[in-house]
Structures are given as structure tokens and as C-alpha cells.
Design a protein around this motif. Structure first.
Motif, PDB file in Angstrom:
ATOM      1  N   VAL A   1      51.418  45.338  46.115  1.00 35.63           N
ATOM      2  CA  VAL A   1      50.133  45.066  45.644  1.00 35.63           C
ATOM      3  C   VAL A   1      49.730  43.996  46.025  1.00 35.63           C
ATOM      4  N   VAL A   2      50.494  42.685  46.384  1.00 33.38           N
ATOM      5  CA  VAL A   2      49.954  41.409  46.617  1.00 33.38           C
ATOM      6  C   VAL A   2      49.512  41.256  48.008  1.00 33.38           C
ATOM      7  N   SER A   3      50.497  42.241  48.741  1.00 29.62           N
ATOM      8  CA  SER A   3      50.054  42.394  50.239  1.00 29.62           C
ATOM      9  C   SER A   3      48.964  42.887  50.531  1.00 29.62           C
ATOM     10  N   MET A   4      48.576  43.910  49.824  1.00 31.42           N
ATOM     11  CA  MET A   4      47.165  44.865  49.973  1.00 31.42           C
ATOM     12  C   MET A   4      46.039  44.205  49.277  1.00 31.42           C
ATOM     13  N   GLY A   5      46.255  43.694  48.088  1.00 31.77           N
ATOM     14  CA  GLY A   5      45.158  43.040  47.239  1.00 31.77           C
ATOM     15  C   GLY A   5      44.094  43.857  47.384  1.00 31.77           C
ATOM     16  N   ARG A   6      42.797  43.312  47.426  1.00 34.54           N
ATOM     17  CA  ARG A   6      41.664  43.865  47.076  1.00 34.54           C
ATOM     18  C   ARG A   6      41.336  44.972  47.949  1.00 34.54           C
ATOM     19  N   LYS A   7      41.821  45.216  48.943  1.00 38.69           N
ATOM     20  CA  LYS A   7      41.634  46.488  50.048  1.00 38.69           C
ATOM     21  C   LYS A   7      41.998  47.594  49.371  1.00 38.69           C
ATOM     22  N   ALA A   8      42.949  47.722  48.301  1.00 40.43           N
ATOM     23  CA  ALA A   8      43.561  48.588  47.846  1.00 40.43           C
ATOM     24  C   ALA A   8      43.653  48.733  46.291  1.00 40.43           C
ATOM     25  N   PHE A   9      43.242  47.607  45.509  1.00 42.92           N
ATOM     26  CA  PHE A   9      43.486  47.679  44.238  1.00 42.92           C
ATOM     27  C   PHE A   9      42.360  46.865  43.721  1.00 42.92           C
ATOM     28  N   SER A  10      41.453  47.359  42.641  1.00 44.03           N
ATOM     29  CA  SER A  10      40.471  46.631  41.898  1.00 44.03           C
ATOM     30  C   SER A  10      41.199  45.712  41.035  1.00 44.03           C
ATOM     31  N   CYS A  11      40.474  44.778  40.213  1.00 45.21           N
ATOM     32  CA  CYS A  11      41.065  44.114  39.247  1.00 45.21           C
ATOM     33  C   CYS A  11      41.486  44.878  38.236  1.00 45.21           C
ATOM     34  N   ARG A  12      41.020  45.914  37.697  1.00 42.59           N
ATOM     35  CA  ARG A  12      41.446  46.630  36.618  1.00 42.59           C
ATOM     36  C   ARG A  12      42.641  47.373  37.242  1.00 42.59           C
ATOM     37  N   GLY A  13      42.966  47.781  38.577  1.00 44.34           N
ATOM     38  CA  GLY A  13      44.182  48.409  38.789  1.00 44.34           C
ATOM     39  C   GLY A  13      44.947  47.441  38.992  1.00 44.34           C
ATOM     40  N   VAL A  14      44.986  46.113  39.300  1.00 46.68           N
ATOM     41  CA  VAL A  14      45.904  45.192  39.036  1.00 46.68           C
ATOM     42  C   VAL A  14      46.469  45.113  37.970  1.00 46.68           C
ATOM     43  N   PHE A  15      45.866  44.856  36.863  1.00 44.87           N
ATOM     44  CA  PHE A  15      46.134  44.581  35.358  1.00 44.87           C
ATOM     45  C   PHE A  15      46.780  45.802  35.029  1.00 44.87           C
ATOM     46  N   TRP A  16      46.696  47.019  35.414  1.00 45.96           N
ATOM     47  CA  TRP A  16      47.253  48.143  35.198  1.00 45.96           C
ATOM     48  C   TRP A  16      48.637  48.363  35.710  1.00 45.96           C
TER      49      TRP A  16
END
Length: 552
Positions: free
Chosen positions: A271-286
């Protein structure tokens, strides 16, 4: 009974077997029996036997059936590992079990998907033996080849004469995997269409779920770990979106237990390596909710929190309401307030922060404070830490902070006057609306000193008055000098004689007098309110009569 051999397996069960029959197929038992006969002992103990009692029973049937037994994908793993463990090879018998299992494994390339999966799952009970024997690697390689044949995953192999020959030597399979969308592919055992995944409510950019996601959920964490390592995406080597989503799917479907820390960290690094390109803020919270409590290392958790903190302005209130657990806080808070404090700290320290983002987070934190205020376990110090975590410029209005304090005071009626006063220090009275300031002055839970200070600050912000009338006169004179700079003597005399100038000066003096009268009126009202508060706070005792200590 002299020919019977007593064998204890893994300290759980005891088998009574004929010495001649069992030693005719097992070189290890033969050596152990010779050693025991030297000390006149017919008891043999076998520990760490792969497959346990069921596995040894299969071996016994093989020996008593003249070196024959049905070999299937469900028992090939335990038979192969047992044959290696008991030295059932060509040195001891021409009809040895090891040769038969190796011959069966030569057709592994033609096995169905379900057969490979069943055989791989059977290795969970003796995974160390399966790994050392090499059968685990063969099964994993065959499984990945099946996936590549039925989805957009390419497995790079060295040149070989035929698919079967290349497949029979899993050492030739490299870890060059490329993942893409597999929505158009089907499972190898049927031709039914893949159902598209539901819309990504968790905030990830997903269009469909590959067919093998659900198939792999039956495997243990150790087997999954071996598969991901074979692919080359383990821990901080993970930079693949499909693998990351699969592991998230696996963790979400898995039951609570141990052994998931490595998988959870692999997810975080992906998740960290892809960051905003693949995950929204809500997605990272999930993601944070999924991996919490699975034994993440401190560095790994900090990496994830740094990613969330960098886009905290996109968060919603529900995102921040992460339940508190014994692993995240020791204070028993309903929500993980410490997590939010760390995220705010990361956000504030971001060099790319703007005043618009700051105010957006300020409004979010005001709502968050309103949610955590009723928590009986929330300490004053932690509440203040949240309120003061943002700079003053993050809020145009402090009404939200006051409402949260009001709820907190109502939920914590046993607070002392000092604690209440300390709690209200986080308020900027000048940024309170008139309605909130009036409500604060009438609030019986707020200390009187705080009420007076709020009223004075509110009054001063509306009517900025100097301390003495002399100061006002000096200021007025200075303004007049600036408005009408000195020129030639004749011009100055003309201005002084001007009627308009005199009227303006008189108007300024009247305005100052009116402000002074307003201030005196406000002071009288505050005194009256204080008198009423003192009357209410008097404590009447039958005898002797005693009053509370004066507040002023």
C-alpha cells in the motif's frame, strides 16, 4: 508376540506391528530395531513423524499390503514425506514407497486445479517436512503455472524441451510474475464467467476480483507465505497491486489467530509503495483496520500512518473513528485517540500543507472531538491534546470546540474547578460567536472566571477601547495629525476654523463616550450574573451555617 514391535508415534498413539513386515520396507525402523535389540528392548519411539498417527497408519497399510497402496492427490504429500522420513527407498526394497510417490508426482503437470489445491492444503500439518522434501515447492510452482494459464499472469521459465519436463523441475521456474486484470479469465476447472467485484467501497481502485482470490482463502498463513515468497513479493519487496489486494482479501476472510504478521506487513509495504495512485484516504484507513491487531512492527505501522497523515484533509469523520483496543491503547478509550493524534502530527509537519487543507482538517477534528467527548475513559489531558493539536489559524470559529467541551463536561460531572478551567483554556474566546459566548456565560458547568474572561474577550473584540480616556484623546489627536498634516501656517489656521473639522472631532468624542458607556453596562451585567451565581452556589447547612469559599 516376540515378533511384534511396539512403536510409539509422536507420543500420542502406539502401534503393534510385525517386525519382519515393517523392517522389510523401512530402513530407519530397521536400524532402530537393531539398536533396541542390543539392549533387549522391543519398544521404538518415533517423534516428529510427518502426518502424525494418520500418516503412520497409511505406512503400516502399505507395508502389510506387500508394498502397495492407493496414491491420490490427497495423500501424496504425507506418503512422500513419510517415505523420506522412514528411509523407504530402493536400498531397502525394490517396491519402495519413495519411488512410487516420485513416479506419481511426475504427472503433476496434468493435475487439475482442485487436486493441486487439496494436496497443497494437506501439507499444512507437516509443512517443515514438506518444504525439506521439495514437494511443497513443486506444488506451489504447479499452482502458479495453473494461474498463469488462466489469467493475465506470466511465469518466466528457462528453455526446455517440453512443458512437462520444465514443469517437473520446479527449480527452473523463476520469480518473474507480471499481474494484470483477470476479469476475462476463468478458473481452470470450469468455464463459468467470473463475477465482477462489487464497487470499491473500501477506497481501492478495483474493477474485478480474480477468480483465485477465494480459492486461496482455504490455505493456512504459512502456505500463503511460501506462495508469496516464491513470487518474490514478500514484505518490503511487494510493489504489486494485485498481490496486495489478494492479501487484503485473505486477511479479511481469515479467522482470528496467530501467524498473520508477515502477511499484514507485506500488505502495508504494498500500500505504501503505491500510495495515492491506487488507494484513497478512506481505502488506506480500511487497510489500517484490517491489519490492526495482527502484530505489525513499529516501523511498518509508522509508514502506514505517514501515508494517511499526508492526505488527512481527504478523510471523513467515520474514517477517524477507529475502535480502541488493548493493543493500541492502555487507557480503555472507546476510540483510538492516540492514532488520530499521531496522524495530525504527521499532517501538520507536512511541508506541502496549505491554509485550505488546514481549515478542512480543523473542521474534521471539531466533529471528531464531539464524537469522543462522551467517552467516560477519555482523560482531560488527551482531550486537550486533540483540541490543541492544530494551530489557531486552522479554525475560523471555535464554536465546535466549545460544543465538544460542553458535551465533555456533561459526561464528566466529577471534574474539579481546576480541571474545568484547564479544559476551557483551549478556547479562543475572540473566535466564539455571540450565541456561543452567551451560552458559555449561562452554562453552570463552566467556572465563573472562564465565563467572565469569555465575555470580556468578546466585548473587546467588538469594541476595542483603550484603558483611559486620555489614551483615546491622544489617539484621536494623532489620527487628526495624520489626516491633516501640517502645512503652511495659513493653511493650518483655515483647517482649524473649518466647521466640518470641529463636527468630526465632536463626533469622535461622542463615539468614545458611547463605547465607555457600553463597557460599563457590560460590567454591570456581569456583576449581576456573578451575584446570581454566588447565591445559587451557597450551601445551606442547619448548624452551624457555612458558605463556600469565595471565588473572587
Amino acid at each position: 508376540m516376540q515378533d511384534m514391535l511396539k512403536i510409539h508415534v509422536n507420543g500420542d498413539y502406539t502401534f503393534f506391528l510385525n517386525q519382519k513386515i515393517i523392517t522389510a520396507y523401512s530402513g530407519k525402523i530397521k536400524k532402530m530395531m537393531i539398536k533396541q535389540n542390543k539392549i533387549n528392548n522391543s519398544v521404538i519411539r518415533i517423534d516428529n513423524f510427518p502426518g502424525g498417527v494418520n500418516g503412520f497408519e497409511l505406512i503400516s497399510r502399505f507395508c502389510y499390503n506387500h508394498g502397495k497402496t492407493p496414491i491420490t492427490p490427497s495423500n501424496i504429500s504425507v506418503l512422500h514425506c513419510s517415505a523420506i522420513f522412514l528411509e523407504m527407498n530402493e536400498k531397502i526394497s525394490p517396491y519402495n514407497l519413495l519411488q512410487q510417490t516420485e513416479t506419481f508426482l511426475e504427472g503433476l503437470f496434468y493435475w487439475s486445479w482442485s487436486d493441486i489445491l487439496v494436496s497443497l492444503k494437506s501439507c499444512e500439518l507437516f509443512i517443515s517436512s514438506a518444504e525439506s522434501s521439495g514437494i511443497l515447492e513443486k506444488l506451489i510452482s504447479s499452482l502458479l503455472v495453473k494461474i498463469s494459464q488462466n489469467s493475465d499472469i506470466n511465469v518466466t521459465t528457462h528453455s526446455s524441451s517440453s512443458p512437462a519436463s520444465s514443469y517437473s523441475s520446479p527449480d527452473t521456474v523463476t520469480t518473474g510474475f507480471r499481474f494484470g486484470s483477470s476479469s476475462s479469465k476463468t478458473t481452470p476447472d470450469n468455464s463459468s464467467a467470473i463475477k465482477p467485484a462489487s464497487s470499491s467501497s473500501n477506497g481501492t481502485t478495483s474493477t474485478s476480483k480474480p477468480w483465485w482470490f477465494d480459492e486461496f482463502t482455504i490455505l493456512s498463513p504459512k502456505i500463503i507465505e511460501k506462495i508469496i515468497k516464491t513470487m518474490g513479493f514478500w514484505r518490503n519487496d511487494n510493489n504489486n497491486l494485485v498481490i496486495t489486494k489478494f492479501l487484503l482479501h485473505y486477511l479479511k476472510a481469515a479467522k482470528n489467530g496467530n501467524g498473520f504478521s508477515g502477511i499484514a506487513e507485506t500488505v502495508v509495504y504494498g500500500v505504501v509503495s503505491m500510495g495515492r495512485k491506487a488507494f484513497s484516504c478512506r481505502g488506506v484507513f480500511w487497510v489500517l483496520r484490517v491489519v490492526s491487531g495482527l502484530g505489525l512492527s513499529k516501523n511498518c505501522r509508522e509508514e502506514l500512518e505517514r501515508l494517511i497523515g499526508g492526505m488527512l484533509e481527504e478523510a471523513k469523520l467515520d474514517d477517524l473513528l477507529v475502535p480502541g483496543t488493548s493493543t493500541t491503547n492502555n487507557s480503555g478509550d472507546v476510540y483510538d485517540v492516540d492514532l488520530v493524534l499521531r496522524l495530525i502530527r504527521v499532517f501538520v509537519m507536512n511541508d506541502e500543507i496549505t491554509i485550505q487543507k488546514l481549515k478542512r482538517v480543523g473542521r474534521l477534528i471539531d466533529k471528531y472531538m464531539g464524537e469522543i467527548s462522551p467517552d467516560q475513559n477519555l482523560k482531560v489531558a488527551k482531550f486537550l491534546a486533540v483540541a490543541e493539536s492544530l494551530p489557531d489559524c486552522a479554525r475560523d470559529c471555535f464554536d465546535g470546540v466549545y460544543r465538544a467541551i460542553e458535551i465533555y463536561l456533561e459526561a464528566h460531572p466529577t471534574l474539579s474547578v481546576e480541571e474545568k478551567s484547564r479544559l476551557c483554556k483551549c478556547l479562543n474566546y475572540e473566535k466564539l460567536t455571540l450565541e456561543a459566548c452567551k451560552d458559555l456565560a449561562k452554562n453552570i458547568r463552566v467556572p465563573p472566571r472562564v465565563s467572565i474572561q469569555a465575555l470580556i474577550s468578546q466585548q473587546a473584540s467588538k469594541f476595542p477601547i483603550k484603558t483611559t480616556l486620555q489614551d483615546d484623546l491622544i489617539q484621536t489627536e494623532t489620527q487628526m495629525m495624520i489626516l491633516y498634516p501640517k502645512k503652511q501656517a495659513s493653511d493650518t489656521e483655515k483647517f482649524r476654523e473649518s466647521t466640518a473639522e470641529k463636527d468630526e472631532l465632536k463626533l469622535n468624542l461622542q463615539r468614545m463616550q458611547w463605547r465607555v458607556m457600553e463597557l460599563e453596562k457590560s460590567c454591570r451585567e456581569m456583576k449581576n450574573q456573578m451575584s446570581e451565581i454566588k447565591m445559587k452556589n451557597q450551601v445551606i447547612i442547619s448548624s452551624p451555617v457555612r458558605t463556600l469559599t469565595k471565588l473572587f
